[in-house]
Enzyme design. Sequence first.
Site, PDB file in Angstrom:
ATOM      1  N   GLU A 273       0.842  -1.201   0.000  1.00 58.20           N
ATOM      2  CA  GLU A 273       0.000   0.000   0.000  1.00 58.20           C
ATOM      3  C   GLU A 273       0.873   1.246   0.000  1.00 58.20           C
ATOM      4  OE1 GLU A 273      -3.837  -1.583   2.610  1.00 58.20           O
ATOM      5  OE2 GLU A 273      -2.254  -0.477   3.611  1.00 58.20           O
ATOM      6  N   GLY A 275       2.381   4.814  -0.770  1.00 54.84           N
ATOM      7  CA  GLY A 275       1.955   6.142  -1.204  1.00 54.84           C
ATOM      8  C   GLY A 275       3.154   7.034  -1.438  1.00 54.84           C
ATOM      9  N   ARG A 312       2.837  19.941   6.451  1.00 56.19           N
ATOM     10  CA  ARG A 312       3.817  19.030   7.039  1.00 56.19           C
ATOM     11  C   ARG A 312       4.843  19.725   7.945  1.00 56.19           C
ATOM     12  NH1 ARG A 312       6.905  15.911   4.988  1.00 56.19           N
ATOM     13  NH2 ARG A 312       6.373  14.084   6.212  1.00 56.19           N
ATOM     14  N   TYR A 316       4.373  18.316  11.661  1.00 56.59           N
ATOM     15  CA  TYR A 316       5.352  17.296  12.079  1.00 56.59           C
ATOM     16  C   TYR A 316       6.769  17.862  12.242  1.00 56.59           C
ATOM     17  CZ  TYR A 316       1.765  14.616   9.506  1.00 56.59           C
ATOM     18  OH  TYR A 316       0.594  14.117   8.999  1.00 56.59           O
ATOM     19  N   CYS A 342      -2.264  33.561   9.825  1.00 57.67           N
ATOM     20  CA  CYS A 342      -2.099  34.248  11.108  1.00 57.67           C
ATOM     21  C   CYS A 342      -1.792  33.286  12.236  1.00 57.67           C
ATOM     22  CB  CYS A 342      -3.360  35.033  11.420  1.00 57.67           C
ATOM     23  SG  CYS A 342      -3.687  36.197  10.110  1.00 57.67           S
ATOM     24  N   GLU A 343      -0.686  32.608  12.138  1.00 53.83           N
ATOM     25  CA  GLU A 343      -0.233  31.712  13.204  1.00 53.83           C
ATOM     26  C   GLU A 343       1.286  31.697  13.188  1.00 53.83           C
ATOM     27  OE1 GLU A 343      -1.903  28.240  14.410  1.00 53.83           O
ATOM     28  OE2 GLU A 343      -3.795  28.440  13.310  1.00 53.83           O
TER      29      GLU A 343
END
Length: 424
Positions: A273, A275, A312, A316, A342-343
């Site tokens: 599987e 990706g 990402r 993370y 706005c962060e």
Amino acid sequence: MHYFAYRDGKLFCEDVPVERIAAEVGTPFYLYSRRTLLEHYRRLDAAFSHIPHIICYSVKANSNGAVLRALCKEGAGADIVSGGELFRALRAGISPERIVFAGIGKTAEEMRFALEKGILMFNVESGQELEVLSTVASDMGLRARIALRVNPDVDPRTHPYIATGLKEAKFGMGMEEALREYRRAAELPGVEVVGVHQHIGSQITTVDPFRESLEKLRELMARLKEMGIDIRYLNMGGGFGIPYQGEDVPVPDDYAHALTPLLRETGCTVILETGRMIVGNAGVLVAKVLYRKRGGQKTFLVVDAAMNDLIRPSLYGSYHEILPAARRDGETEVVDVVGPVCETGDFLARERALPRMERGELLAVMSAGAYGFTMASNYNSRRRPAEVMVEGERFAVVREREDWQELMRGERPFPGDIEDGAMP
Ligand code: LLP
């Protein structure tokens, strides 16, 4: 490997300069190299050619229809986790007989949809799900082919958010529970046991965790055999990692070399599987520098892509290489590459040494083909970016940039409030 490289100081995707696409499409946009995508798929397929296998491309990594159709033409199946992904996979022409359905929260409606289409199998993650699936299938006069997702309790040594095979993870079931559930499944009227499934995590960069977990699955299969349950499919999940900053990671041949003897011994058809390994390095996110800005001791490059486009780094702390579209030699400076959201957590790179870049210049955030667009959102009412695919000298927009109308699609005024357009 990938086909993004400089030619005479200009960054190209295959045979097209990134700047040319930006001039036509605007920024930000995701840019995919079809040749890279196909080559990754073919290498993986060839590596495992000595054993019966199906590559069920993990749709969550990148679900753009153009990506799915390109892989479908190569013979890929699909690993899906929702009715929406099944819809996309079928639309792209992927044969239901090559589709496997994972996830801990399948609804009865999703099960019915997948059964109607005749998918290859469900990867069942709990006892309760098993019962519901059996009932849904029986009501339709069918039997659902299943594998149980086993949690082999191995440490994939990756980011904790994407480690899934440890016993405290919410996924799958432990060995003993799996044995019990297999026994029960064999008695249920609406299911047919055909496989074993695992997925131990993502962005795994050594072969060992796979070897360890497959050893455990082999033991489980031996015990199942004693119980008279014959397993035909061994689904080893996804998780093969890719280099984000030039690291040395195993390539498909390494995995195949290390795992083929173990896999062959089982006599099963192996399902992969995968990706990220197929699509991760086949895509980049192209953005434009809006402003240079100093704050305290820092220099910020404010670009027009943000955490809503590529989450990402924020989520993370992932590293993505950043390359200017026009190469610049000479001095570098250490900058934070940030977006307009706005962060404070909205950044694409921190403390990164880059050649000095000015307002209006373009850069590419590399290795953004997997879990890039699929995790994009409309936060801050930002439109999701366009997606472009290149093959040789040709390129095409394979998803338009969203427009502002689309941002409000489906919204209605509360009864009695003023209608749209009547705002002062
Ligand atoms: N199979 C199952 C059951 C999965 O949950 C996943 C990924 C895959 C296959 C594909 O794994 P891959 O070959 O791509 O490693 N958003 C995170 C990654 C989340 C992975 C979720 N499951 C990231 O950006 O790193």
